[in-house]
Design an enzyme around this catalytic site. Structure first.
Site, mmCIF file in Angstrom:
data_model
loop_
_atom_site.group_PDB
_atom_site.id
_atom_site.type_symbol
_atom_site.label_atom_id
_atom_site.label_comp_id
_atom_site.label_asym_id
_atom_site.label_seq_id
_atom_site.Cartn_x
_atom_site.Cartn_y
_atom_site.Cartn_z
ATOM 1 N N GLU A 508 27.513 13.226 22.294
ATOM 2 C CA GLU A 508 28.232 12.373 21.332
ATOM 3 C C GLU A 508 27.828 12.686 19.897
ATOM 4 O OE1 GLU A 508 30.737 10.972 22.252
ATOM 5 O OE2 GLU A 508 30.378 10.865 24.393
ATOM 6 N N ASP A 572 29.020 19.685 24.846
ATOM 7 C CA ASP A 572 28.213 19.845 26.060
ATOM 8 C C ASP A 572 27.070 20.834 25.817
ATOM 9 O OD1 ASP A 572 29.673 18.099 27.614
ATOM 10 O OD2 ASP A 572 30.838 19.636 28.639
HETATM 11 ZN ZN LIG Z 1 33.063 14.303 24.235
#
Ligand SMILES: [Zn+2]
Length: 670
Positions: A508, A572
């Site tokens: 995030e 990621d």
């Molecule tokens: Zn995301």
């Protein structure tokens, strides 16, 4: 421009304790397939046994760890709703959610009513006398969340993100993406869609011939809307949906659709300027309205009105809606049991009321403090990481660090709950309840126009197992639902927890710096803070990730779209790196054991913890649709795509150059 970046799958909910006793390390040993070489395919190693043991239930198009949690959570929500339904006199909250749930569960009454609850709305559309009546009707339909022609709502102003501005955007399609209308290979989908639309017309009483003709008109109108729509990849660039203009300039686009009248009929306060996300779409809308007959336009409105309520009507409507959208497009075999559909409806329509009860019951006090603590650790690692980047100049680093410092964290649930006191809910009429909740939400949204942005608001309900970053607010948001196993296992080894929730937090945070988020500054304004050189260096590095993921094939003959998934893949990759730095910190200060647990080193446990969040099975139909519409890669590539780029992964499992899990051209941005 209403853009939130999610960590995972959309619309997942969850909560609950770990079903069985967690193993000492927190690694799910039963999920592992030891017959697979971790250097060949780590995802299959970490998840293979889980995948074998967890075939997709008939009512799902995908079954993964998120969905497992979601289902456990739905059971808790069901208990809350059943209790409220029995004790509606207890409190206003119990009355709202209890009556809503009762009206939904009363299948006999819903079936008996047929399409009766829609009759007044259908008659109103049929009674339109000229195209001059369209704007008022479209405003009424929009207030009920019926997706016709375009979208209108509020958004933070990208130039002055503390203020809310009116925003109009493309919309009005019934298929999941514009490409379904335009690509030669989608002829079958279009035929099935047209048949589905026709059957819906038959269900409201049209003859077979009329229904077929009306469906044809619908497809023609939607195809024109699709042609004028901006594609998903372009929409990821916030510059391409940023077009502020005066109301007068906008009104000139559409002489045949009176937007002045439309805005007056909406719930919005008066405004003089707005953001027109896709100007060409609105220029083309004028021709779509002028060139189609009033009857064809009525057919289009009618179809969307029925479709928007189909899931809340009698069995023939529910089944027809399921057959096309779930069975055909996603491969789902069976309708979910009614109680699950009603739980989801309650969460969707009265989320803050149900969420309050959920938080009282299921969100342990220490969860919030623990999350804050973990966020602080990962934020610190991100500052260290930015500082050490070899390709970024000092000037841009300073700006990046300022932005990182400006990130605010919202954990668990909103400080202020939505006030549903004006929403009238009864046991009697499900459609009326849904319409009332939708109208409330529409009023609430449009009322924000011209006012300061309330950054305390949550855009996900508390039981949701997901998280998001908002570039326009520069905040990360963790609903209560996500701080649960397998993301976070209280008392388990922190190596696995950093691989789980640690990587999610890192993910995030990185959205603030991905190809989209980096275009916004610390205040959430769309402002370029990059030097030319750093900008080029960044682009070179994200191109590497886009090319890498474009090679992955989730179903034979289909490849991922590396540009559509770029922001998520980048998040990621960096998320795992930041969480791994946190792991190293823990090993250094002794808070994480250097010993093997359950046969795995701390580094191995970390990577297993990460991989096992993403164990999933997904139907090929769902994968094919997902590749075109979902900015997230499927679980397998969220694992293998990232770990191929991470040298610490190769070391941890003793992989060597030339093996599939060791990329010859490892990508790294952050
Ligand atoms: Zn995301």
């Amino acid at each position: 421009m209403r853009t939130w970046r999610f960590v995972g799958v959309v619309a997942s909910v969850a909560m609950a304790a770990w079903g069985q006793n967690p193993p000492a390390s927190g690694v799910d040993l039963q999920a592992i397939d030891k017959s697979v070489n971790p250097c060949q395919n780590f995802y299959m190693y970490a998840c293979g046994a889980w995948m074998n043991a967890n075939p997709i239930p008939a009512e799902y198009s995908r079954w993964g760890r998120f969905d497992e949690l979601a289902e456990r959570n739905e059971k808790i929500l069901r208990e809350i709703l059943e209790d409220s339904a029995k004790h509606q006199e207890r409190s206003s909250l119990d009355q709202k959610i209890g009556a809503f749930y009762s009206s939904c569960m009363n299948e006999v009454a819903v079936d008996k009513a047929g399409d009766g609850p829609l009759k007044p709305g259908l008659a109103r559309i049929q009674a339109l006398k000229s195209k001059d009546d369209l704007p008022a009707e479209v405003a009424r339909l929009h207030a009920q969340d019926v997706n016709v022609f375009f979208a209108f709502g509020s958004s933070p102003d990208a130039d002055d993100s503390k203020m809310t501005i009116a925003d109009v955007d493309q919309g009005g399609l019934g298929l999941p993406d514009r490409s379904y209308y335009l690509d030669a290979k989608d002829e079958e989908t279009r035929t099935k869609y047209r048949d589905h639309v026709a059957r819906m017309f038959e269900l409201i009483g049209d003859s077979k011939a009329d229904a077929a003709a009306r469906a044809k008109a619908v497809l023609q109108i939607e195809t024109a809307l699709a042609q004028a729509s901006l594609d998903r990849v372009s929409r990821r660039n916030p510059q391409l949906t940023h077009h502020k203009m005066s109301l007068a300039d906008f009104l000139a686009f559409d002489p045949h659709f009176d937007f002045k009248r439309y805005f007056a009929e909406s719930n919005a306060p008066k405004f003089n300027a707005l953001n027109v996300s896709v100007p060409d779409f609105f220029k083309s809308l004028d021709k779509n309205v002028s060139s189609n007959s009033l009857d064809d336009l009525k057919s289009y409105l009618t179809w969307h009105y029925v479709s928007a309520y189909a899931a809340y009507l009698s069995k023939p409507f529910v089944d027809e809606n399921f057959d096309f959208y779930q069975r055909f497009l996603a491969g789902t075999k069976e309708l979910a049991p009614r109680w699950k559909r009603c739980v989801r409806n309650a969460d969707r329509n009265l989320g803050d009321a149900l969420g309050q009860k959920y938080v009282e019951r299921a969100f342990a006090g220490q969860s919030k403090a623990k999350t804050q603590e973990l966020v602080a650790i990962i934020e610190k690692k991100m500052a260290t990481d930015i500082d050490s980047l070899p390709w970024m100049s000092a000037a841009t680093k300073q700006q990046a660090l300022m932005k990182l410092k400006g990130v605010t964290n919202k954990i668990g649930y909103p400080e202020k709950w939505k006030d549903y006191s004006s929403v009238h809910v009864t046991d009697e009429n499900l459609v009326a309840n849904v319409a009332g909740a939708r109208e409330y939400e529409n009023r609430r949204d449009q009322n924000k126009i011209g006012k300061p942005v309330d950054r305390a608001e949550f855009h996900m309900t508390p039981p949701t197992v997901n998280a998001y970053y908002s570039p326009l607010e520069n905040n990360i948001n963790f609903p209560a639902g996500i701080l649960q196993p397998p993301f976070y296992q209280s008392g388990a080894d922190m190596a696995v927890n950093f691989g789980g929730v640690g990587a999610v937090i890192g993910h995030e945070l990185t959205h603030g710096f991905d190809d989209q988020g980096r275009q916004f500054d610390a205040d959430g304004n769309l402002r370029d803070w990059w030097t030319k050189q750093d900008n080029e260096e960044f682009k070179k590095r994200v191109d590497c990730i886009a090319n890498q993921y474009s090679q992955f094939s989730p179903v034979p003959g289909v490849k991922l779209n590396g540009r559509l998934t770029l922001g998520e893949n980048g998040a990621d990759n960096a998320g795992v790196r930041l969480a791994f730095m946190a792991l190293l910190g823990g090993l250094e200060d002794g808070s994480i054991s250097k010993d093997k647990l359950d046969g795995y080193t701390a580094q191995q446990r970390f990577f297993l913890g990460y991989a096992q969040i993403w164990c999933q099975n997904q139907r090929p139909e769902s994968l094919r649709n997902s590749v075109r519409t979902n900015p997230h890669s499927p679980g397998e590539f969220r694992v293998n795509g990232v770990l191929q780029n991470v040298p610490e992964f190769s070391s941890a499992f003793g992989c060597s150059a030339g093996q599939p899990m060791v990329s010859a051209n490892a990508c790294r941005v952050w």
